[in-house]
Design a protein around this motif. Structure first.
Motif, PDB file in Angstrom:
ATOM      1  N   ARG A 166       0.833  -1.200   0.000  1.00 43.06           N
ATOM      2  CA  ARG A 166       0.000   0.000   0.000  1.00 43.06           C
ATOM      3  C   ARG A 166       0.868   1.251   0.000  1.00 43.06           C
ATOM      4  O   ARG A 166       0.576   2.236  -0.722  1.00 43.06           O
ATOM      5  CB  ARG A 166      -0.912  -0.017   1.236  1.00 43.06           C
ATOM      6  N   ARG A 167       1.949   1.246   0.760  1.00 40.97           N
ATOM      7  CA  ARG A 167       2.809   2.424   0.878  1.00 40.97           C
ATOM      8  C   ARG A 167       3.548   2.722  -0.413  1.00 40.97           C
ATOM      9  O   ARG A 167       3.643   3.882  -0.842  1.00 40.97           O
ATOM     10  CB  ARG A 167       3.821   2.213   2.015  1.00 40.97           C
ATOM     11  N   HIS A 168       4.084   1.695  -1.063  1.00 45.08           N
ATOM     12  CA  HIS A 168       4.974   1.921  -2.212  1.00 45.08           C
ATOM     13  C   HIS A 168       4.287   1.785  -3.565  1.00 45.08           C
ATOM     14  O   HIS A 168       4.748   2.393  -4.546  1.00 45.08           O
ATOM     15  CB  HIS A 168       6.154   0.946  -2.152  1.00 45.08           C
ATOM     16  N   LEU A 169       3.201   0.994  -3.650  1.00 49.07           N
ATOM     17  CA  LEU A 169       2.544   0.783  -4.946  1.00 49.07           C
ATOM     18  C   LEU A 169       1.065   1.133  -4.930  1.00 49.07           C
ATOM     19  O   LEU A 169       0.405   1.052  -5.969  1.00 49.07           O
ATOM     20  CB  LEU A 169       2.706  -0.684  -5.380  1.00 49.07           C
ATOM     21  N   ASP A 170       0.520   1.478  -3.764  1.00 50.38           N
ATOM     22  CA  ASP A 170      -0.893   1.791  -3.614  1.00 50.38           C
ATOM     23  C   ASP A 170      -1.781   0.649  -4.125  1.00 50.38           C
ATOM     24  O   ASP A 170      -2.756   0.862  -4.844  1.00 50.38           O
ATOM     25  CB  ASP A 170      -1.261   3.097  -4.332  1.00 50.38           C
ATOM     26  N   THR A 171      -1.409  -0.565  -3.754  1.00 55.22           N
ATOM     27  CA  THR A 171      -2.207  -1.741  -4.108  1.00 55.22           C
ATOM     28  C   THR A 171      -2.029  -2.769  -2.992  1.00 55.22           C
ATOM     29  O   THR A 171      -1.468  -2.456  -1.941  1.00 55.22           O
ATOM     30  CB  THR A 171      -1.769  -2.307  -5.472  1.00 55.22           C
ATOM     31  N   THR A 172      -2.541  -3.961  -3.201  1.00 54.34           N
ATOM     32  CA  THR A 172      -2.390  -5.036  -2.224  1.00 54.34           C
ATOM     33  C   THR A 172      -1.537  -6.154  -2.822  1.00 54.34           C
ATOM     34  O   THR A 172      -1.404  -6.244  -4.057  1.00 54.34           O
ATOM     35  CB  THR A 172      -3.753  -5.622  -1.829  1.00 54.34           C
ATOM     36  N   PRO A 173      -0.956  -7.018  -1.996  1.00 58.59           N
ATOM     37  CA  PRO A 173      -0.157  -8.125  -2.533  1.00 58.59           C
ATOM     38  C   PRO A 173      -0.954  -9.028  -3.468  1.00 58.59           C
ATOM     39  O   PRO A 173      -0.446  -9.445  -4.513  1.00 58.59           O
ATOM     40  CB  PRO A 173       0.291  -8.879  -1.274  1.00 58.59           C
ATOM     41  N   LEU A 174      -2.199  -9.318  -3.112  1.00 57.56           N
ATOM     42  CA  LEU A 174      -2.983 -10.226  -3.953  1.00 57.56           C
ATOM     43  C   LEU A 174      -3.456  -9.545  -5.236  1.00 57.56           C
ATOM     44  O   LEU A 174      -3.594 -10.202  -6.270  1.00 57.56           O
ATOM     45  CB  LEU A 174      -4.165 -10.784  -3.164  1.00 57.56           C
ATOM     46  N   ALA A 175      -3.682  -8.248  -5.178  1.00 58.89           N
ATOM     47  CA  ALA A 175      -4.000  -7.528  -6.422  1.00 58.89           C
ATOM     48  C   ALA A 175      -2.784  -7.520  -7.347  1.00 58.89           C
ATOM     49  O   ALA A 175      -2.918  -7.653  -8.576  1.00 58.89           O
ATOM     50  CB  ALA A 175      -4.444  -6.104  -6.104  1.00 58.89           C
ATOM     51  N   TYR A 176      -1.602  -7.389  -6.777  1.00 60.29           N
ATOM     52  CA  TYR A 176      -0.385  -7.449  -7.589  1.00 60.29           C
ATOM     53  C   TYR A 176      -0.212  -8.841  -8.185  1.00 60.29           C
ATOM     54  O   TYR A 176       0.129  -8.978  -9.378  1.00 60.29           O
ATOM     55  CB  TYR A 176       0.832  -7.090  -6.744  1.00 60.29           C
ATOM     56  N   LEU A 177      -0.467  -9.871  -7.394  1.00 61.06           N
ATOM     57  CA  LEU A 177      -0.393 -11.249  -7.899  1.00 61.06           C
ATOM     58  C   LEU A 177      -1.380 -11.451  -9.046  1.00 61.06           C
ATOM     59  O   LEU A 177      -1.043 -12.068 -10.065  1.00 61.06           O
ATOM     60  CB  LEU A 177      -0.690 -12.230  -6.768  1.00 61.06           C
TER      61      LEU A 177
END
Length: 318
Positions: A250-261
């Protein structure tokens, strides 16, 4: 992967009580009913279960603990939970927790039709493995969603698992799809319902949310996207807690780990579509290979990312 199916129809309250006690948990049903019709159907695979249930009468129950997370989406009728001496009534359109996994429950169903989705409570720990101040596993602390939007999202998650995963034989045969669906349902449960990890976190979680944590997590995701990986797996690879991992994304990409996956898997599906022969490959096959069970949802995600439908990418070779 074996799919468990069962169906039950009866006009006998005694037979229904015996069936429910075997299929769920020991329970006692009030027997003074005028219309004793009951219908139950089940599909289950690898610990993920969805039941469709209909009762033509008012059913009073007094049941032992389920030992699993049990979500109920009410379509018609009502359910009155009377656990602990207080009554809470749920109606059509609501999706809620039947009872905490480790607690007995009692109440009454009034001529209702509903869907039940069940999964192992350990999946919750994969998304929020520590409770208050990191001293224990997450516990669900309420039956009803925190607001109307959360209720709708939880109901949509139950419907997705029911209609696009467990009702789809091809999806049930795909280990990645089933695992992803179970994780999706667990994440939706934590997003919708009150629980011990909703506001509590260890101070170190924010300290560990560094760019180094992010790089380790991204490397693990990109190397293992074709596998059944969880939030806990990614956090372990980055040597932090899942909460710290969530803070980092959230801090560095403004997303979640599972959304990135999910985006990494979408990119992999895009590459497969570019390389595929449209004469022997379909968009649905590629989508399911990368954990997308709902063709319409996959197409929407794909259009948002690549500005064209996936079918157009597949036809580039024509």
């Amino acid at each position: 992967m074996m799919v468990e199916t069962l169906s039950f129809e009866s006009a006998s309250v005694d037979a229904t009580q015996e069936f429910l006690s075997t299929a769920y948990t020991p329970m006692r049903i009030a027997k003074s009913v005028a219309d004793a019709r009951a219908s139950i159907s089940r599909r289950a695979v690898n610990g993920l279960t969805v039941d469709r249930i209909s009762f033509g009468y008012d059913l009073t129950y007094d049941a032992d603990s389920l030992g699993r997370v049990c979500l109920l989406s009410m379509h018609t009728g009502t359910l009155a939970d009377r656990t602990g001496g207080r009554e809470t009534v749920f109606g059509p359109g609501e999706t809620f927790l039947v009872a905490p996994p480790d607690a007995p429950y009692r109440g009454e169903v009034h001529s209702a039709r509903y869907t039940i989705a069940m999964f192992d409570s350990s999946l919750l720990d994969a998304f929020a493995p520590t409770g208050a101040n990191g001293r224990g596993p997450v516990r669900l602390t309420g039956l009803r969603a925190v607001d109307e939007a959360a209720d709708r999202q939880l109901g949509a998650a139950v419907a997705y698992v029911r209609d696009h995963v467990l009702d789809n034989p091809a999806a049930c045969a795909n280990d990645l799809l089933v695992a992803t669906a179970a994780q999706h349902l667990a994440a939706a449960t934590l997003a919708a319902l009150p629980h011990t990890a909703r506001t509590d976190s260890a101070p170190a979680d924010r300290t560990d949310a560094t760019s180094t944590t992010l790089r380790k997590a991204i490397a693990y995701i990109e190397t293992n996207a074709e596998r059944e990986i969880t939030l806990a797996d990614i956090a372990a690879a980055a040597f932090v807690t899942p909460r710290a991992l969530q803070y980092a994304f959230r801090r560095h990409l403004d997303t979640t780990p599972l959304a990135y996956l999910r985006r990494v898997r979408l990119d992999a599906a895009h590459r497969d579509l570019l390389a595929a022969d449209p004469g022997t490959t379909t968009v649905t096959e590629v989508a399911m290979r990368w954990g997308f069970a709902h063709p319409g949802h996959f197409a929407g995600l794909y259009r948002d990312a690549y500005r064209r439908p996936p079918s157009d990418t597949l036809r580039l070779h024509l």
